[in-house]
Structure formats: structure tokens, C-alpha cells
Scaffold this motif. Structure first.
Motif, PDB file in Angstrom:
ATOM      1  N   ALA A   1       0.552   3.896  -2.955  1.00  0.00           N
ATOM      2  CA  ALA A   1       0.176   5.268  -2.643  1.00  0.00           C
ATOM      3  C   ALA A   1       1.212   6.263  -3.155  1.00  0.00           C
ATOM      4  O   ALA A   1       0.877   7.330  -3.695  1.00  0.00           O
ATOM      5  CB  ALA A   1      -0.001   5.423  -1.127  1.00  0.00           C
TER       6      ALA A   1
ATOM      7  N   GLN B   1       0.527   9.027  -5.985  1.00  0.00           N
ATOM      8  CA  GLN B   1       0.711  10.432  -5.638  1.00  0.00           C
ATOM      9  C   GLN B   1       1.624  11.133  -6.637  1.00  0.00           C
ATOM     10  O   GLN B   1       1.361  12.257  -7.074  1.00  0.00           O
ATOM     11  CB  GLN B   1       1.275  10.529  -4.210  1.00  0.00           C
ATOM     12  CG  GLN B   1       1.460  11.973  -3.721  1.00  0.00           C
ATOM     13  CD  GLN B   1       1.993  12.027  -2.306  1.00  0.00           C
ATOM     14  OE1 GLN B   1       2.315  10.997  -1.740  1.00  0.00           O
ATOM     15  NE2 GLN B   1       2.089  13.213  -1.769  1.00  0.00           N
TER      16      GLN B   1
ATOM     17  N   GLU C   1       0.817  -1.204   0.000  1.00  0.00           N
ATOM     18  CA  GLU C   1       0.000   0.000   0.000  1.00  0.00           C
ATOM     19  C   GLU C   1       0.857   1.262   0.000  1.00  0.00           C
ATOM     20  O   GLU C   1       0.520   2.260  -0.652  1.00  0.00           O
ATOM     21  CB  GLU C   1      -0.921   0.002   1.230  1.00  0.00           C
ATOM     22  CG  GLU C   1      -2.020  -1.044   1.188  1.00  0.00           C
ATOM     23  CD  GLU C   1      -2.922  -0.841  -0.005  1.00  0.00           C
ATOM     24  OE1 GLU C   1      -3.352  -1.843  -0.602  1.00  0.00           O
ATOM     25  OE2 GLU C   1      -3.177   0.309  -0.368  1.00  0.00           O
ATOM     26  N   ARG C   2       1.990   1.223   0.715  1.00  0.00           N
ATOM     27  CA  ARG C   2       2.873   2.385   0.733  1.00  0.00           C
ATOM     28  C   ARG C   2       3.424   2.640  -0.669  1.00  0.00           C
ATOM     29  O   ARG C   2       3.510   3.779  -1.140  1.00  0.00           O
ATOM     30  CB  ARG C   2       4.011   2.174   1.727  1.00  0.00           C
ATOM     31  CG  ARG C   2       4.878   3.428   1.928  1.00  0.00           C
ATOM     32  CD  ARG C   2       6.023   3.173   2.907  1.00  0.00           C
ATOM     33  NE  ARG C   2       5.531   2.734   4.179  1.00  0.00           N
ATOM     34  CZ  ARG C   2       5.836   1.569   4.743  1.00  0.00           C
ATOM     35  NH1 ARG C   2       6.636   0.736   4.103  1.00  0.00           N
ATOM     36  NH2 ARG C   2       5.367   1.227   5.928  1.00  0.00           N
TER      37      ARG C   2
END
Length: 640
Positions: A47, A51, A43-44
């Protein structure tokens, strides 16, 4: 202990499963924790990639590498981010930062189709850089819907190191293994102590039950122990006796039921195959001659315009139109009943669809002396746009057909998180006792003689089935002499911030001077569509295959303005392949569309993916003319 009953023995045995359960729970916790660490890492990475991709579109488009470098450095402050690279849409490096593995720097390579892939000691995340609505409008202003380039502006590659997470996993696994080993040692010592008195009789009963389950009803359990265990053994033996007596009778019943089920299954399969063959034939073979017939009649009407035969031509047109309506309605009903229609939900603006439908029905309304109005709306809804349009077509068609004087109004009224799309008419109205019956097949309230001009009685039946498929509600408010209001309730969604408003094309001239290529392996269809186009003033080049199309285009020594191609051709996989090949060889802007008798939703999705409009056979001359007018208007705008 040898004389104990089953209850006492089970109490002792229950201690061992508790230990096992505890160990299993520990293992589950370990696996769950490892999965959490892995998911957190994923998920990091996702994301960060999203971004960067969300804010890099303008930098990639303008070539501002300094802004991109600052963006990369800001993103690298996140834990475990070892490197970031931004590339162009073709995979060429634009800017990078940090430490990246060699596969990220392959020159001229497009990024992989997977959004996440693993390297030796890291994960690589790939995210496309989508163009913003403002950039897309500036770049493609005036090119039209068919020419819009939907490819991403570039790609973002984010590499996330696994070293820290792998170290945490190893520490957690070691500590959990030590704890589990201790628990297993204690449980094993306890199990060894009681196994000699508990496992033997229980295993004997288990073996007997398993053999009975396998069909060996002659097995018996020897008496062992006392108390509840003896009662259990006697019950198993009695059960085997009863099963043996009833087995023959049960087998006979099963054999009889199996024969009946096989007979009914065969009948159902034969009926289903027959229905499938009929649908396939009706969907393609029946549509081919109907398509050609409709175009021949339209061409004849053009050539005999103003003559004394006009009344006869109009009667033929009405008969052909009635046949086309009946064929379409029956096929729609059959596909809905057979489950052959799948809803494809999406979010879209309501106004463009309603405007298009009102424009389509306005001519018919004016001929009947009616006022057809649309109340503008800015709402967005969530539904299947194709099926929702089909519902609204049936509701509008009924309103215009049965309203003798007055007006028909289309309006959208918001009701909380839903919108009621209403079709209001000043027609004769419907009594309350018929509100449910009008949604049945072939039911017509004011047409007992089955007059052809009053429709078929299938429109509202199709509406009912489509609303059930979509999960929408359709209601009616009507009383005799006071008109009717049909309301379709659809979920409302928030308008996207990057939504681009639709624009309507202007009307074209009467004479359509375009060069059109028609590709169809059916001679009747080619003759029908080419004759109609020529009657409108178009120059038509006909062919039956890709090679013939290339030859006729080469002989005329100029690119056509429009290419119409059948979807199923004898020599190629599909008409989409033919259009792709021909458009790649042409210079300038060339419009293209598919003409097909195949009603499979997959055809529409494949064509939409390439940006090709679809005209379903039998093609209505009005729809074909609308397409040709749109292409002609685009050419006039380009020249002007």
C-alpha cells in the motif's frame, strides 16, 4: 473391560482424538496468526509503495525533488517503514529517505522484475510510476499510436523492517508451544492408560482391511472381544469371502471394458490429430495461395481499370472473395468447436469499435442504396474486443446483405448494468418459427438455391458460439415484412478517469507515394503484394529475409515509410524479431505491420505487445490500402 464391545472401546478412544484435535487446532491458530502478521506486513508495504508511486509521477517528470522528499517523509510515518527510494525509469537514484539496504543503491541497475523480494531483515517493495493521462498526452501529442512509449516514468522502492513482526512471531510461538506441550502431556498419559485394551484388536482389524484392500483376499481376522467388535470381525471375514468369489468376474469385466475404452480412445485421438493437421494446413498453407491470388486479382483490376475486361475482373474478384469468406468461416467454426479460441476480457470504449465497423460497411451499404447509421454512445463495456468485433461484423454483414431498401441502424441502449448493442434493419423480416434455426450451420431462410451472393449460412452460427464463449446473450425480434432487430447484451463498466479519446485519421489521396519494404519468404506472396502496392503508386523493395532487407534498404540509401513482414520466416524465430531489428536501425518514424496466415491468438498478442498491426492472410486489398493510407496521412501531417 476385556469383554467390552466396540462401542465402549470407541468411546474411550474418542477422548484421545479430541485432545489431538485440540492441539491441531492450536497449531492451526498459531500458523494462521503468523500468516496474518506476515500478510499485514506485506499489505502495508504494498500500500505504501502504491501510494508513493501514484503521487510521484509529476515530481519525477518535472524533477521536483523537494516535493518527492516531502512525499517520502510523509510515507515513512507508517509503522515498520525503514526507508524509501525513488529512481528514474533506468534505475538511477532520484531521491531517498530513511535507512535502505545496499542492494537498493546499485547504480545504473533497473529495478528487479519482482514486485516484492526479501532481504536479510526486511522486505523490499518495487512499484512502477505510471504516467498520468495528462502527462502522456503532453509528452506524446502527435506521434500516433505506434510511437507511444509505454515504459513507466520511474520506480518506487520501499523497504519494510521485519524486526517488530519477527519479535511478535517469536513471542506467540513460544507461548503456543508451552500450551501445546502441556496438552500433549495430558493426552499421552491418557493414551497410555487405555492403549493396552483398545489398540490391539482395532489394529488387527485395520491390518486385515488394509491387506484385503491390497488384494490379499485370503486374510482372516481372529475373533477377539465381544459385542459389536465380534460383529465387526465376522463382517470383515464375510466380506473377504464375497470379494474372493466375485474378483474373477469383476476382473474379466474390467478387462473387457478397458479394451473397448482403449479402442475408442485411440479412434478419438486419431480423429483429433487429423483435425489438428487439417486446421494447421488450412490456417497457413491454404491461406498462402489465397493471399497471393487475392493480391494478384486486385493488381489486375488496378491495371485494367476502365477496360472492356472490367466485368470479368469483377466476377473473378467476387469468386475469390467468396472463397476467402468460406475459408475464414470454416476455420472459425472448426476452432470454436475444438475449443481453440480463448476469451481475453478487457474494458474498452464501445464507440471507436462501432464507428470503425460502420465506416467499413458504409461503402457496401451505399452501393446497395441503403442508409447505414450509427447512434453515438459514450458507454464502456467489459468483453473481448476482438471476439466482440467479430460478432458485430457478422451481424452487420447480414443486415446489409439481406436488406433490399431502407436503412440499417446500429445503436447501444443501456439496460441497468448491461448494454444492448442493437443492429436494426428494414429487411424482409424472419418468421418466429425460424428464430432458433437461423443460428444453425448453413441454414439460410431466403436462399434455398445456395446463391453465392447471399452468403454461406455460417455467420449467425459463429455469432452463437462466440456469445456462448463470452457469456453474452444474443436475442432477435423480427416479424415478416417488418425488419429485424438483433441485440447483443454486454456488461457495462464505468469509464476510466484517465481514458484518452480515439481520433479518426483523415482520408488519404488516390495516389500513395510511399517507400514500402516487403519481407516474405514465399515468392508468390511477395509478387502479389508488391504488384498491388506498385499499382497504387508505392515504391516497393522486396526481400525474403532480414539480411536481404538490410541490403535493399542500404542500396536505396533512405529509410522506408512502411515495413510489411511475414510472421513465419525460414531463417528467424518470427517476423517480430525482424521488425524489431530493422526499426532499431532506421532514423525517423517508420511504420511496421505483420502479415501472417497464422490465426493463433498468441500471434496477435505478441504483435500487440510490440505495437505492430496484424493483417491476416489472405489480406483483403481494402484493409491493406487502409493501412497504407494511414501511414501516408501520418507522413503528410509530419511534413505539414
Amino acid at each position: 473391560m476385556k469383554r467390552w464391545g466396540i462401542r465402549q472401546r470407541v468411546l474411550l478412544v474418542a477422548l484421545a482424538p479430541m485432545l489431538v484435535f485440540g492441539i491441531a487446532a492450536s497449531i492451526w491458530v498459531v500458523l494462521h496468526r503468523l500468516s496474518e502478521l506476515e500478510n499485514t506486513l506485506l499489505e502495508r508495504g504494498r500500500a505504501t509503495a502504491r501510494q508513493v508511486a501514484a503521487t510521484a509521477d509529476y515530481g519525477v517528470f518535472s524533477g521536483n525533488t523537494e516535493a518527492l522528499v516531502m512525499l517520502i517523509e510523509a510515507a515513512r510515518r507508517e509503522p515498520d517503514i525503514s526507508g524509501i527510494m525513488i529512481s528514474s525509469r533506468d534505475g538511477d537514484l532520484v531521491v531517498s529517505g530513511g535507512h535502505l539496504s545496499p542492494p537498493a543503491y546499485l547504480p545504473g541497475e533497473r529495478p528487479p522484475s519482482l514486485s516484492v523480494f526479501e532481504l536479510d531483515h526486511s522486505l523490499m517493495f518495487v512499484e512502477p510510476i505510471a504516467r498520468s493521462a495528462v502527462l502522456e498526452e503532453d509528452m506524446f501529442d502527435g506521434l500516433g499510436e505506434l510511437a507511444t512509449d509505454r515504459r513507466p516514468a520511474g520506480w518506487v522502492l520501499v523497504e519494510v523492517s521485519r524486526q517488530r513482526v519477527d519479535a511478535l512471531k517469536r513471542d506467540f510461538i513460544v507461548s503456543s508451544a508451552l500450551f501445546a506441550a502441556g496438552a500433549m502431556l495430558v493426552a499421552s498419559l491418557f493414551a497410555i492408560r487405555i492403549s493396552s485394551t483398545v489398540t490391539r484388536p482395532v489394529r488387527e482389524v485395520s491390518r486385515a482391511v488394509r491387506r484385503i484392500g491390497e488384494g490379499d483376499l485370503g486374510v482372516r481376522v481372529s475373533h477377539s472381544g465381544g459385542g459389536s467388535l465380534r460383529v465387526l470381525v465376522e463382517g470383515v471375514n464375510a466380506m473377504a469371502e464375497r470379494l474372493m468369489r466375485s474378483r474373477d468376474e469383476m476382473e474379466a469385466r474390467i478387462a473387457d471394458a478397458t479394451r473397448q475404452l482403449r479402442t475408442r480412445t485411440d479412434e478419438a485421438e486419431r480423429a483429433n490429430h487429423a483435425k489438428s493437421r487439417f486446421l494447421a494446413a488450412a490456417s497457413h498453407d491454404l491461406r498462402q495461395p489465397m493471399h497471393a491470388l487475392g493480391l494478384f486479382v486486385a493488381e489486375l483490376a488496378e491495371r485494367l481499370r476502365g477496360s472492356e475486361h472490367r466485368r470479368l475482373i469483377r466476377q473473378i474478384e467476387e469468386s475469390v472473395g467468396a472463397m476467402e469468406d468460406l475459408l475464414d468461416a470454416l476455420l472459425d467454426m472448426s476452432k470454436l468447436d475444438a475449443g481453440g479460441v480463448t476469451a481475453r476480457r478487457s474494458e474498452f470504449a464501445l464507440q471507436p469499435m462501432l464507428s470503425r465497423l460502420v465506416d467499413d460497411f458504409n461503402v457496401d451499404a451505399v452501393q446497395r442504396g441503403l442508409r447505414l447509421k450509427l447512434r453515438p454512445t459514450s458507454l464502456w463495456v467489459e468483453s473481448d474486443p476482438v471476439l466482440l468485433e467479430r460478432i458485430m461484423i457478422n451481424l452487420l454483414s447480414n443486415a446489409v446483405r439481406y436488406t433490399q431498401r431502407g436503412s440499417v441502424l446500429v445503436a447501444a441502449r443501456r439496460r441497468g448494468d448491461h448494454v444492448d448493442i442493437e443492429v436494426r434493419d428494414s429487411g424482409p423480416g424472419i418468421p418466429a418459427e425460424a428464430h432458433d434455426m437461423i443460428f444453425e450451420e448453413f441454414y439460410q431462410l431466403q436462399n434455398p438455391a445456395r446463391a453465392r451472393g447471399q452468403g454461406l449460412g455460417l455467420g449467425l452460427a459463429i455469432v452463437k458460439r462466440l456469445t456462448q464463449l463470452l457469456g453474452h446473450d444474443v436475442t432477435i425480434r423480427s416479424r415478416p415484412g417488418e425488419g429485424s432487430v438483433f441485440a447483443l447484451r454486454v456488461p457495462v463498466v464505468r469509464e476510466p478517469v484517465d481514458a484518452v479519446p480515439d481520433t479518426e485519421s483523415e482520408a488519404a489521396d488516390e495516389v500513395l507515394t510511399l517507400t514500402v519494404v516487403v519481407i516474405d519468404d514465399d515468392a508468390g506472396s511477395r509478387a502479389g503484394i508488391s504488384g498491388l502496392l506498385e499499382s497504387w503508386g508505392c515504391e516497393v523493395m522486396c526481400s525474403a529475409s532480414l539480411s536481404e532487407a538490410r541490403d535493399v534498404i542500404r542500396q536505396h540509401d533512405r529509410s522506408p515509410a512502411l515495413i510489411l513482414c511475414d510472421f513465419r520466416l525460414a531463417a528467424v524465430a518470427s517476423g517480430i524479431d525482424v521488425l524489431d531489428a530493422l526499426l532499431a536501425e532506421q532514423t525517423g518514424e517508420v511504420a511496421a505491420a505483420l502479415v501472417t496466415g497464422d490465426t493463433d491468438p498468441l500471434v496477435r498478442r505478441l504483435a500487440a505487445a510490440r505495437g505492430y498491426p496484424v493483417l491476416h492472410k489472405p489480406v483483403r486489398p481494402a484493409r491493406l490500402r487502409a493501412l497504407v493510407q494511414q501511414v501516408a496521412q501520418r507522413h503528410r501531417n509530419a511534413v505539414g
